[in-house]
Write a protein that holds these residues in place. Structure first.
Motif, PDB file in Angstrom:
ATOM      1  N   THR A 185      -3.040  -2.533  -2.826  1.00  0.00           N
ATOM      2  CA  THR A 185      -4.369  -1.963  -2.631  1.00  0.00           C
ATOM      3  C   THR A 185      -5.468  -2.856  -3.191  1.00  0.00           C
ATOM      4  O   THR A 185      -5.196  -3.806  -3.940  1.00  0.00           O
ATOM      5  CB  THR A 185      -4.460  -0.600  -3.332  1.00  0.00           C
ATOM      6  OG1 THR A 185      -4.394  -0.819  -4.760  1.00  0.00           O
ATOM      7  CG2 THR A 185      -3.345   0.339  -2.893  1.00  0.00           C
ATOM      8  N   LEU A 186      -6.689  -2.509  -2.851  1.00  0.00           N
ATOM      9  CA  LEU A 186      -7.844  -3.191  -3.422  1.00  0.00           C
ATOM     10  C   LEU A 186      -7.840  -3.049  -4.944  1.00  0.00           C
ATOM     11  O   LEU A 186      -8.138  -4.003  -5.672  1.00  0.00           O
ATOM     12  CB  LEU A 186      -9.138  -2.632  -2.835  1.00  0.00           C
ATOM     13  CG  LEU A 186     -10.437  -3.214  -3.373  1.00  0.00           C
ATOM     14  CD1 LEU A 186     -10.517  -4.713  -3.109  1.00  0.00           C
ATOM     15  CD2 LEU A 186     -11.632  -2.495  -2.776  1.00  0.00           C
ATOM     16  N   ASP A 187      -7.455  -1.873  -5.435  1.00  0.00           N
ATOM     17  CA  ASP A 187      -7.377  -1.654  -6.885  1.00  0.00           C
ATOM     18  C   ASP A 187      -6.381  -2.612  -7.540  1.00  0.00           C
ATOM     19  O   ASP A 187      -6.610  -3.073  -8.661  1.00  0.00           O
ATOM     20  CB  ASP A 187      -6.986  -0.208  -7.199  1.00  0.00           C
ATOM     21  CG  ASP A 187      -8.104   0.776  -6.900  1.00  0.00           C
ATOM     22  OD1 ASP A 187      -9.275   0.348  -6.789  1.00  0.00           O
ATOM     23  OD2 ASP A 187      -7.801   1.978  -6.776  1.00  0.00           O
ATOM     24  N   ASP A 188      -5.267  -2.902  -6.859  1.00  0.00           N
ATOM     25  CA  ASP A 188      -4.297  -3.868  -7.383  1.00  0.00           C
ATOM     26  C   ASP A 188      -4.945  -5.241  -7.538  1.00  0.00           C
ATOM     27  O   ASP A 188      -4.743  -5.915  -8.549  1.00  0.00           O
ATOM     28  CB  ASP A 188      -3.081  -3.977  -6.456  1.00  0.00           C
ATOM     29  CG  ASP A 188      -2.264  -2.712  -6.382  1.00  0.00           C
ATOM     30  OD1 ASP A 188      -2.191  -1.982  -7.396  1.00  0.00           O
ATOM     31  OD2 ASP A 188      -1.681  -2.454  -5.304  1.00  0.00           O
ATOM     32  N   GLY A 189      -5.707  -5.647  -6.542  1.00  0.00           N
ATOM     33  CA  GLY A 189      -6.382  -6.946  -6.604  1.00  0.00           C
ATOM     34  C   GLY A 189      -7.423  -6.997  -7.702  1.00  0.00           C
ATOM     35  O   GLY A 189      -7.537  -7.988  -8.430  1.00  0.00           O
ATOM     36  N   GLY A 207      -1.594   1.977  11.508  1.00  0.00           N
ATOM     37  CA  GLY A 207      -2.592   2.714  10.749  1.00  0.00           C
ATOM     38  C   GLY A 207      -2.102   3.160   9.384  1.00  0.00           C
ATOM     39  O   GLY A 207      -2.741   3.965   8.719  1.00  0.00           O
ATOM     40  N   SER A 208      -0.957   2.633   8.954  1.00  0.00           N
ATOM     41  CA  SER A 208      -0.406   3.011   7.649  1.00  0.00           C
ATOM     42  C   SER A 208      -1.100   2.239   6.529  1.00  0.00           C
ATOM     43  O   SER A 208      -1.798   1.256   6.767  1.00  0.00           O
ATOM     44  CB  SER A 208       1.101   2.759   7.616  1.00  0.00           C
ATOM     45  OG  SER A 208       1.374   1.384   7.814  1.00  0.00           O
ATOM     46  N   ALA A 209      -0.889   2.703   5.324  1.00  0.00           N
ATOM     47  CA  ALA A 209      -1.500   2.070   4.155  1.00  0.00           C
ATOM     48  C   ALA A 209      -0.809   0.744   3.850  1.00  0.00           C
ATOM     49  O   ALA A 209       0.388   0.581   4.093  1.00  0.00           O
ATOM     50  CB  ALA A 209      -1.401   2.993   2.945  1.00  0.00           C
ATOM     51  N   LEU A 210      -1.581  -0.177   3.312  1.00  0.00           N
ATOM     52  CA  LEU A 210      -1.009  -1.439   2.852  1.00  0.00           C
ATOM     53  C   LEU A 210      -0.260  -1.200   1.545  1.00  0.00           C
ATOM     54  O   LEU A 210      -0.673  -0.365   0.732  1.00  0.00           O
ATOM     55  CB  LEU A 210      -2.101  -2.474   2.628  1.00  0.00           C
ATOM     56  CG  LEU A 210      -2.779  -2.997   3.886  1.00  0.00           C
ATOM     57  CD1 LEU A 210      -4.039  -3.767   3.535  1.00  0.00           C
ATOM     58  CD2 LEU A 210      -1.822  -3.881   4.661  1.00  0.00           C
ATOM     59  N   ALA A 244       3.887  -9.575   7.668  1.00  0.00           N
ATOM     60  CA  ALA A 244       4.515  -8.508   8.450  1.00  0.00           C
ATOM     61  C   ALA A 244       4.000  -7.134   8.004  1.00  0.00           C
ATOM     62  O   ALA A 244       3.745  -6.254   8.843  1.00  0.00           O
ATOM     63  CB  ALA A 244       6.040  -8.577   8.325  1.00  0.00           C
ATOM     64  N   ALA A 245       3.829  -6.926   6.684  1.00  0.00           N
ATOM     65  CA  ALA A 245       3.315  -5.653   6.173  1.00  0.00           C
ATOM     66  C   ALA A 245       1.882  -5.431   6.634  1.00  0.00           C
ATOM     67  O   ALA A 245       1.501  -4.314   7.017  1.00  0.00           O
ATOM     68  CB  ALA A 245       3.403  -5.618   4.649  1.00  0.00           C
ATOM     69  N   PHE A 246       1.083  -6.485   6.646  1.00  0.00           N
ATOM     70  CA  PHE A 246      -0.307  -6.381   7.105  1.00  0.00           C
ATOM     71  C   PHE A 246      -0.352  -6.025   8.591  1.00  0.00           C
ATOM     72  O   PHE A 246      -1.070  -5.109   9.007  1.00  0.00           O
ATOM     73  CB  PHE A 246      -1.057  -7.689   6.842  1.00  0.00           C
ATOM     74  CG  PHE A 246      -2.452  -7.696   7.404  1.00  0.00           C
ATOM     75  CD1 PHE A 246      -3.458  -6.986   6.776  1.00  0.00           C
ATOM     76  CD2 PHE A 246      -2.744  -8.401   8.559  1.00  0.00           C
ATOM     77  CE1 PHE A 246      -4.750  -6.982   7.300  1.00  0.00           C
ATOM     78  CE2 PHE A 246      -4.027  -8.398   9.091  1.00  0.00           C
ATOM     79  CZ  PHE A 246      -5.031  -7.683   8.456  1.00  0.00           C
TER      80      PHE A 246
END
Length: 152
Positions: free
Chosen positions: A121-125, A115-118, A106-108
């Motif tokens: 983040t990629l940094d979290d991964g 157009g909001s941020a997830l 649902a967040a994705f």
């Protein structure tokens, strides 16, 4: 914790299932994450809990304790002269995490549609992968591994 750990120490063994050890992996492990401000976090892991998918969290601090207990098959608790019993934890991680998977999806979809941020983040991964790699290296070499050594 508000920041990534500075170093990670890990030990692991294969005592539950010899086939896992023969494949070069572990089935029982303990990981210690050390932070710049002196805080530590400990992860204990085993691939086998015959009574269900056991995953709990405790946060112990100077002002008290927070606990997140297992999600049980049901909420029934029987108390009698012979003791107290309750349901087992849900058996499999897919059963336990179906609501979390639905929330992630649902967040994705929301992020794509608005157009909001997830929220992740990629940094979290990258940080999660680096911590896993540091733990693996530590378990293999028997020494703590600094996270910056893994991130390069």
């Amino acid at each position: 914790m508000g920041a990534a750990p500075v170093s990670i120490s890990a030990v692991g063994t294969s005592v539950v299932d010899p086939e896992i050890g023969a494949a070069g992996d572990v089935d029982t492990a303990v990981v210690t994450l050390s932070y710049a401000d002196g805080r530590i976090a400990v992860i204990r892991n085993s691939r086998r809990a015959l009574y269900g998918y056991d995953q709990r969290l405790e946060l112990l601090g100077s002002e008290g304790l927070l606990q997140a207990q297992n999600v049980l098959e049901n909420t029934l608790i029987k108390s009698s002269a012979s003791g107290v019993t309750s349901a087992k934890p849900t058996y499999f991680f897919l059963e336990r995490y179906m609501p979390a998977y639905a929330a992630e999806w649902a967040a994705f979809v929301n992020a794509v549609n608005t157009g909001s941020a997830l929220p992740v983040t990629l940094d979290d991964g990258v940080a999660a992968l680096a911590m896993a790699e540091a733990a693996t290296q530590s378990a293999k070499n028997g020494s703590p591994v600094k996270l910056v050594e893994v991130l390069g």
